[in-house]
Design a protein around this motif. Structure first.
Motif, PDB file in Angstrom:
ATOM      1  N   PHE A   1       5.669  10.128 -12.406  1.00  0.00           N
ATOM      2  CA  PHE A   1       5.068   9.199 -13.107  1.00  0.00           C
ATOM      3  C   PHE A   1       3.858   8.666 -12.066  1.00  0.00           C
ATOM      4  O   PHE A   1       3.781   8.772 -10.971  1.00  0.00           O
ATOM      5  N   ASP A   2       2.744   8.163 -13.014  1.00  0.00           N
ATOM      6  CA  ASP A   2       1.500   7.720 -12.174  1.00  0.00           C
ATOM      7  C   ASP A   2       0.237   8.804 -12.984  1.00  0.00           C
ATOM      8  O   ASP A   2      -0.577   8.186 -13.336  1.00  0.00           O
ATOM      9  N   ALA A   3       0.249  10.012 -12.424  1.00  0.00           N
ATOM     10  CA  ALA A   3      -0.551  10.971 -12.685  1.00  0.00           C
ATOM     11  C   ALA A   3      -1.908  10.623 -11.899  1.00  0.00           C
ATOM     12  O   ALA A   3      -2.766  10.642 -12.822  1.00  0.00           O
TER      13      ALA A   3
ATOM     14  N   ASP B   1      11.842   4.124  -2.833  1.00  0.00           N
ATOM     15  CA  ASP B   1      10.947   2.899  -2.567  1.00  0.00           C
ATOM     16  C   ASP B   1       9.611   3.350  -2.829  1.00  0.00           C
ATOM     17  O   ASP B   1       8.610   2.438  -2.352  1.00  0.00           O
ATOM     18  N   PHE B   2       9.311   4.384  -3.877  1.00  0.00           N
ATOM     19  CA  PHE B   2       7.852   4.608  -4.285  1.00  0.00           C
ATOM     20  C   PHE B   2       7.322   5.188  -3.113  1.00  0.00           C
ATOM     21  O   PHE B   2       5.747   5.042  -3.128  1.00  0.00           O
ATOM     22  N   THR B   3       7.698   5.687  -1.903  1.00  0.00           N
ATOM     23  CA  THR B   3       6.725   6.021  -0.939  1.00  0.00           C
ATOM     24  C   THR B   3       7.087   7.746  -0.731  1.00  0.00           C
ATOM     25  O   THR B   3       8.151   8.191  -1.007  1.00  0.00           O
TER      26      THR B   3
ATOM     27  N   ASN C   1       3.634   0.017 -19.731  1.00  0.00           N
ATOM     28  CA  ASN C   1       4.921   0.264 -20.493  1.00  0.00           C
ATOM     29  C   ASN C   1       6.042   0.990 -19.837  1.00  0.00           C
ATOM     30  O   ASN C   1       5.865   2.107 -20.352  1.00  0.00           O
ATOM     31  N   PHE C   2       6.802   0.581 -18.863  1.00  0.00           N
ATOM     32  CA  PHE C   2       7.564   1.570 -18.016  1.00  0.00           C
ATOM     33  C   PHE C   2       8.861   2.055 -18.833  1.00  0.00           C
ATOM     34  O   PHE C   2       8.921   3.209 -18.413  1.00  0.00           O
ATOM     35  N   LEU C   3       9.194   1.534 -19.732  1.00  0.00           N
ATOM     36  CA  LEU C   3      10.258   1.858 -20.334  1.00  0.00           C
ATOM     37  C   LEU C   3       9.860   3.173 -21.332  1.00  0.00           C
ATOM     38  O   LEU C   3      10.474   4.289 -21.336  1.00  0.00           O
TER      39      LEU C   3
ATOM     40  N   SER D   1       0.020  -9.090 -13.270  1.00  0.00           N
ATOM     41  CA  SER D   1      -0.526  -7.867 -13.524  1.00  0.00           C
ATOM     42  C   SER D   1       0.345  -6.683 -13.064  1.00  0.00           C
ATOM     43  O   SER D   1       1.097  -7.099 -12.025  1.00  0.00           O
ATOM     44  N   ASP D   2       0.564  -5.565 -13.672  1.00  0.00           N
ATOM     45  CA  ASP D   2       1.291  -4.266 -13.238  1.00  0.00           C
ATOM     46  C   ASP D   2       2.730  -4.587 -13.452  1.00  0.00           C
ATOM     47  O   ASP D   2       3.120  -4.233 -14.602  1.00  0.00           O
ATOM     48  N   ARG D   3       3.376  -5.118 -12.772  1.00  0.00           N
ATOM     49  CA  ARG D   3       4.810  -5.338 -12.713  1.00  0.00           C
ATOM     50  C   ARG D   3       5.105  -6.715 -13.412  1.00  0.00           C
ATOM     51  O   ARG D   3       4.436  -7.798 -13.173  1.00  0.00           O
ATOM     52  N   GLN D   4       6.234  -6.896 -14.164  1.00  0.00           N
ATOM     53  CA  GLN D   4       6.555  -8.013 -14.884  1.00  0.00           C
ATOM     54  C   GLN D   4       7.622  -9.039 -14.036  1.00  0.00           C
ATOM     55  O   GLN D   4       8.181  -8.510 -12.951  1.00  0.00           O
TER      56      GLN D   4
ATOM     57  N   ALA E   1      10.941  12.060 -10.803  1.00  0.00           N
ATOM     58  CA  ALA E   1      10.529  11.498  -9.585  1.00  0.00           C
ATOM     59  C   ALA E   1       9.687  10.002 -10.117  1.00  0.00           C
ATOM     60  O   ALA E   1       8.901  10.144 -11.068  1.00  0.00           O
ATOM     61  N   GLU E   2      10.233   8.854  -9.978  1.00  0.00           N
ATOM     62  CA  GLU E   2       9.800   7.565 -10.416  1.00  0.00           C
ATOM     63  C   GLU E   2       8.275   7.086 -10.195  1.00  0.00           C
ATOM     64  O   GLU E   2       7.853   6.137 -10.604  1.00  0.00           O
ATOM     65  N   ASN E   3       7.733   7.920  -9.253  1.00  0.00           N
ATOM     66  CA  ASN E   3       6.270   7.643  -8.918  1.00  0.00           C
ATOM     67  C   ASN E   3       5.753   9.320  -8.145  1.00  0.00           C
ATOM     68  O   ASN E   3       6.700  10.001  -7.712  1.00  0.00           O
ATOM     69  N   ASP E   4       4.424   9.270  -8.295  1.00  0.00           N
ATOM     70  CA  ASP E   4       3.729  10.597  -7.613  1.00  0.00           C
ATOM     71  C   ASP E   4       4.161  10.645  -6.322  1.00  0.00           C
ATOM     72  O   ASP E   4       4.492  12.023  -5.716  1.00  0.00           O
TER      73      ASP E   4
ATOM     74  N   ALA F   1       1.074  -1.344   0.054  1.00  0.00           N
ATOM     75  CA  ALA F   1       0.029  -0.261   0.070  1.00  0.00           C
ATOM     76  C   ALA F   1       0.925   1.338   0.122  1.00  0.00           C
ATOM     77  O   ALA F   1       0.697   2.498   0.687  1.00  0.00           O
ATOM     78  N   GLU F   2       2.095   1.376  -0.775  1.00  0.00           N
ATOM     79  CA  GLU F   2       3.039   2.295  -0.753  1.00  0.00           C
ATOM     80  C   GLU F   2       2.830   3.534  -1.402  1.00  0.00           C
ATOM     81  O   GLU F   2       3.286   4.434  -0.997  1.00  0.00           O
ATOM     82  N   SER F   3       1.598   3.465  -2.197  1.00  0.00           N
ATOM     83  CA  SER F   3       1.177   4.751  -2.808  1.00  0.00           C
ATOM     84  C   SER F   3      -0.015   4.984  -3.361  1.00  0.00           C
ATOM     85  O   SER F   3      -0.949   3.998  -3.008  1.00  0.00           O
ATOM     86  N   ASP F   4      -0.387   6.071  -3.833  1.00  0.00           N
ATOM     87  CA  ASP F   4      -1.818   6.328  -4.077  1.00  0.00           C
ATOM     88  C   ASP F   4      -1.953   5.394  -5.321  1.00  0.00           C
ATOM     89  O   ASP F   4      -3.245   5.001  -5.422  1.00  0.00           O
ATOM     90  N   TRP F   5      -1.092   5.262  -6.144  1.00  0.00           N
ATOM     91  CA  TRP F   5      -1.378   4.437  -7.398  1.00  0.00           C
ATOM     92  C   TRP F   5      -1.928   3.038  -6.843  1.00  0.00           C
ATOM     93  O   TRP F   5      -2.628   2.539  -7.520  1.00  0.00           O
ATOM     94  N   ARG F   6      -1.100   2.538  -5.871  1.00  0.00           N
ATOM     95  CA  ARG F   6      -1.477   1.478  -5.403  1.00  0.00           C
ATOM     96  C   ARG F   6      -2.758   1.003  -4.674  1.00  0.00           C
ATOM     97  O   ARG F   6      -3.542   0.040  -4.901  1.00  0.00           O
ATOM     98  N   LEU F   7      -3.085   1.963  -4.099  1.00  0.00           N
ATOM     99  CA  LEU F   7      -4.481   2.134  -3.225  1.00  0.00           C
ATOM    100  C   LEU F   7      -5.690   1.945  -4.551  1.00  0.00           C
ATOM    101  O   LEU F   7      -6.309   1.265  -4.416  1.00  0.00           O
TER     102      LEU F   7
ATOM    103  N   SER G   1       9.697  -3.602 -11.970  1.00  0.00           N
ATOM    104  CA  SER G   1       9.694  -3.369 -13.393  1.00  0.00           C
ATOM    105  C   SER G   1       9.437  -1.679 -13.560  1.00  0.00           C
ATOM    106  O   SER G   1      10.093  -1.195 -14.413  1.00  0.00           O
ATOM    107  N   ALA G   2       8.723  -1.041 -12.763  1.00  0.00           N
ATOM    108  CA  ALA G   2       8.488   0.387 -12.949  1.00  0.00           C
ATOM    109  C   ALA G   2       9.565   1.062 -12.525  1.00  0.00           C
ATOM    110  O   ALA G   2       9.938   2.072 -13.093  1.00  0.00           O
ATOM    111  N   GLN G   3      10.499   0.708 -11.853  1.00  0.00           N
ATOM    112  CA  GLN G   3      11.811   1.154 -11.620  1.00  0.00           C
ATOM    113  C   GLN G   3      12.960   0.798 -12.952  1.00  0.00           C
ATOM    114  O   GLN G   3      13.628   1.911 -13.229  1.00  0.00           O
TER     115      GLN G   3
ATOM    116  N   GLY H   1      12.379   0.365 -15.852  1.00  0.00           N
ATOM    117  CA  GLY H   1      12.152   0.906 -17.206  1.00  0.00           C
ATOM    118  C   GLY H   1      12.233   2.418 -17.164  1.00  0.00           C
ATOM    119  O   GLY H   1      13.007   2.953 -17.798  1.00  0.00           O
ATOM    120  N   ARG H   2      11.669   3.159 -16.087  1.00  0.00           N
ATOM    121  CA  ARG H   2      11.771   4.472 -15.959  1.00  0.00           C
ATOM    122  C   ARG H   2      13.182   4.774 -15.659  1.00  0.00           C
ATOM    123  O   ARG H   2      13.657   6.027 -16.084  1.00  0.00           O
ATOM    124  N   THR H   3      13.977   4.105 -14.990  1.00  0.00           N
ATOM    125  CA  THR H   3      15.378   4.630 -14.793  1.00  0.00           C
ATOM    126  C   THR H   3      16.191   4.277 -16.198  1.00  0.00           C
ATOM    127  O   THR H   3      16.899   5.471 -16.632  1.00  0.00           O
TER     128      THR H   3
HETATM  129  O1  AHR Z   1       4.248  -0.681 -10.616  1.00  0.00           O
HETATM  130  C1  AHR Z   1       3.496   0.458 -10.809  1.00  0.00           C
HETATM  131  C2  AHR Z   1       4.092   1.348  -9.466  1.00  0.00           C
HETATM  132  O2  AHR Z   1       3.906   1.150  -8.436  1.00  0.00           O
HETATM  133  C3  AHR Z   1       3.648   2.839  -9.634  1.00  0.00           C
HETATM  134  O3  AHR Z   1       4.270   3.838 -10.332  1.00  0.00           O
HETATM  135  C4  AHR Z   1       3.920   3.340  -7.938  1.00  0.00           C
HETATM  136  O4  AHR Z   1       3.142   4.394  -7.625  1.00  0.00           O
HETATM  137  C5  AHR Z   1       3.579   2.122  -7.480  1.00  0.00           C
HETATM  138  O5  AHR Z   1       3.724   1.898  -6.348  1.00  0.00           O
END
Ligand code: AHR
Length: 328
Positions: free
Chosen positions: A261-263, A205-207, A139-141, A120-123, A232-235, A42-48, A177-179, A181-183
């Motif tokens: 990222f996320d929006a 750590d996406f938090t 597609n994170f890249l 789902s989400d990450r690979q 910043a690799e997430n919101d 539950a690390e991010s708003d995206w995750r929620l 995967s999200a790290q 690709g974006r990195t």
């Molecule tokens: O895997 C998706 C990423 O994971 C989102 O960008 C991030 O907010 C989440 O924690």
């Protein structure tokens, strides 16, 4: 043995009616599909938003029994959850893997138990692709490259294309995967632009707390005047970094360009307020997509192995016009 829930009361009612000599249409047995979902955390708003998407899709009314596990961003917890799903003989296992590697053993156990695994989400990176059925996500890249393209055109528009540009990369969970690709996206951008310098690169750590603390330390070590861009690799990390930038006496969005990222909705508010310059979309609404995959499979159909969702790029120019169209 797979679980079949027969609508017993209905059958008894029909039997009673038949006994009374009245004919009623036959009642079909209904199958409830049991799905185990090993969520990252539950690390991010995206995750929620992602969790909400699964919980509102995989309902009893929709024919499902959802077993949801929050792995608290720990791969070992996800592996434990998958083993529990196997023991409970679920019909499908869904995993949003915390990191890409280290899954062979537990996926082999699921395969031996003949339980399909949907990512789902990450690979995952596995030596044998048949260990999972399919994957659906962003597609994170491409997202990382889209952020870079946006920065190139923004700098050109502001007449800064030839300036020295110092960039801080706030990375997500290393190995996710999200790290990855974006990195890769920003590193390619830095390699392609001789005047771009990666002055700091560290995981938050996406938090939000991670973004705030890491940015605070970077502002101290690099110096606030020596930072032009935060990638910043997430919101949530972007929002945390914004707090640190303000505390250092700088104006986010003006003194320091913020790309995120996320929006999610809050980043739209912050783009409208001028604090965030660009938000690259990562769509979290995978519940209905996984539902469609399962329904296709249950009907005897097949699905593509890899399914990317379409995502957009938003910035200070279109945020106000688009905010009310956003679902998360
Ligand atoms: O895997 C998706 C990423 O994971 C989102 O960008 C991030 O907010 C989440 O924690």
């Amino acid at each position: 043995m797979k679980k079949f829930i027969v609508v017993a009361i209905a059958i008894m009612m029909v039997a009673t009616l038949f006994a009374g000599g009245k004919k009623e249409p036959a009642v079909e047995a209904k199958k409830t599909i049991t799905v185990g979902y090993a969520q990252v955390g539950a690390e991010s708003d995206w995750r929620l938003a992602n969790t909400e998407s699964f919980k509102t899709t995989f309902t009893e009314a929709n024919g499902y029994d959802l077993i949801f596990v929050d792995a608290q961003q720990k791969q070992e917890n996800q592996i434990k959850a998958i083993r529990n799903f196997i023991q409970q003989d679920v019909d499908y296992i869904v995993v949003a893997p915390v990191v890409e590697t280290g899954w062979e053993t537990v996926l082999t156990e699921a395969k031996n138990a003949k339980i399909p695994v949907i990512l789902s989400d990450r690979q995952m990176q596995v030596s044998d692709d048949s260990l999972y059925l399919c994957w659906v996500g962003g597609n994170f890249l491409k997202e990382g490259r889209d952020g870079v393209k946006w920065l190139e055109s923004y700098l050109a528009e502001k007449g800064r294309a030839d300036e020295q540009i110092n960039i801080v990369d706030l990375q997500g969970t290393i190995g996710a995967s999200a790290q990855i690709g974006r990195t890769q996206g920003i590193e390619e951008g830095v390699a392609a632009n001789a005047n771009w310098n990666l002055v700091a690169q560290q995981s938050g750590d996406f938090t939000q707390d991670g973004g705030q603390k890491v940015m605070e330390a970077i502002l101290k070590s690099v110096g606030a005047d020596n930072i032009d861009v935060v990638f910043a690799e997430n919101d949530n990390m972007a929002w945390g970094a914004i707090d640190s930038i303000k505390a250092a006496g700088k104006v986010p969005g003006k003194d320091i360009i913020i790309i995120t990222f996320d929006a999610v909705h809050e980043s739209f508010n912050r783009m409208i307020a001028g604090e965030i310059n660009c938000a690259v979309e990562c769509n979290p609404l995978h519940g209905p997509r996984v539902d469609e995959i399962i329904k296709t499979l249950e009907a005897g159909g097949t699905v593509d192995k890899i399914m990317y969702v379409t995502e957009e790029v938003f910035d200070e120019k279109n945020a106000a016009a688009r905010i009310n169209t956003r679902a998360y």
